[in-house]
Design a protein around this motif. Structure first.
Motif: not given
Length: 285
Positions: A271-280
């Motif tokens: 979940l952390q990887r997905q959320g931060w990747q979306s913002i990036l």
């Protein structure tokens, strides 16, 4: 084409082995068994396009163009190869490309009762290259084991990458200008960033309001800058002490943004990887 199958047991849970496979920093290490300098661009979510490539001294790519056909964290990844990249040129139609497409490369992560994990690889390869691929995979398994033993970052530091057609200076302005931050700083369409404040100086603070559009919840995402080198480097510590690094590299067609952050304990790594990747991805767009 024939199908090869290999497996190896690792003394970690599937969640950590998944991170070892999909994190760019770790991926570069274990795939050296196949080709030095191997990397990827894209995401490991179902339906995502992904490029498995190496780059020459001029930044030209060679490798595979693929799609993530299936992704079930932390159990299974299926990669469908769709074409080749040769000298920076995408190739879907040559005899060499057609030989490799469509071909599947599947990873299965099986949890065991003792807390360890079996990693199984199933891959379609040309029959004449089967033994070479088997040997390369055995070497990759060895490198995975070494990485798990020697790196303290697996599952603790998450690395993300996005390519952008914009110049580093443009990305920098979006990164540090409060009004521009509000245009990209959200992980999904039902969230936004209504307020942003930024004191761009070593020891200076930033505060971004992350809020659900329906007003149901919001929180302050803030930190203190520890290193600033425009337009290449922005490092900071979050309010809870976790460290974040953003590096921007100029490329012939734009730039590459790399972000590394220390994982938190409340949400799982996926979940952390997905959320931060979306913002990036919003920042890079």
């Amino acid at each position: 084409m024939i199908k090869i199958r290999l497996e190896r047991d690792f003394n970690v849970a599937p969640e950590l082995l998944w991170e070892l496979v999909v994190d760019p920093d770790h991926y570069r290490f274990w795939t050296e068994a196949f080709s030095e300098g191997s990397t990827f661009y894209g995401e490991w979510t179902k339906g995502s396009k992904i490029r498995f490539v190496g780059e020459d001294e001029n930044g030209l790519e060679s490798g595979m163009i693929s799609e993530i056909a299936e992704s079930r964290w932390p159990e299974f990844i299926s990669i469908k190869h769709a074409g080749l990249v040769m000298g920076g040129v995408d190739d879907y139609d040559s005899p060499a490309a057609r030989e490799w497409t469509p071909a599947l490369e599947n990873y299965t992560f099986t949890s065991k009762e003792d807390g360890t994990c079996t990693f199984e690889v199933e891959q379609d390869v040309p029959e004449e290259e089967a033994e070479e691929f088997k040997a390369n995979w055995e070497n990759s398994f060895d490198r995975m084991a070494i990485r798990l033993q020697t790196s303290g970052d697996v599952g603790k530091v998450i690395t993300l990458r996005e390519k952008s057609s914009q110049r580093p200076e443009e990305i920098w302005e979006k990164l540090v200008t409060p009004e521009k931050v509000k245009s990209w700083n959200y992980a999904s369409e039902d969230w936004h960033c209504p307020n942003a404040e930024n004191t761009l100086a070593i020891g200076g603070e930033f505060h971004y309001e992350m809020a659900a559009k329906d007003g149901s919840e919001s929180f302050d995402f803030g930190g203190t800058y520890t290193d600033i080198e425009p337009p290449e480097k922005l490092y900071f510590a979050l309010g809870d002490g976790r460290k974040v690094r953003i590096d921007i590299f100029e490329k012939p067609d734009g730039c590459l943004i790399e972000e590394r952050f220390e994982a938190e304990q409340q949400n799982n790594l996926h979940l952390q990887r997905q959320g931060w990747q979306s913002i990036l991805k919003n920042l890079a767009g």
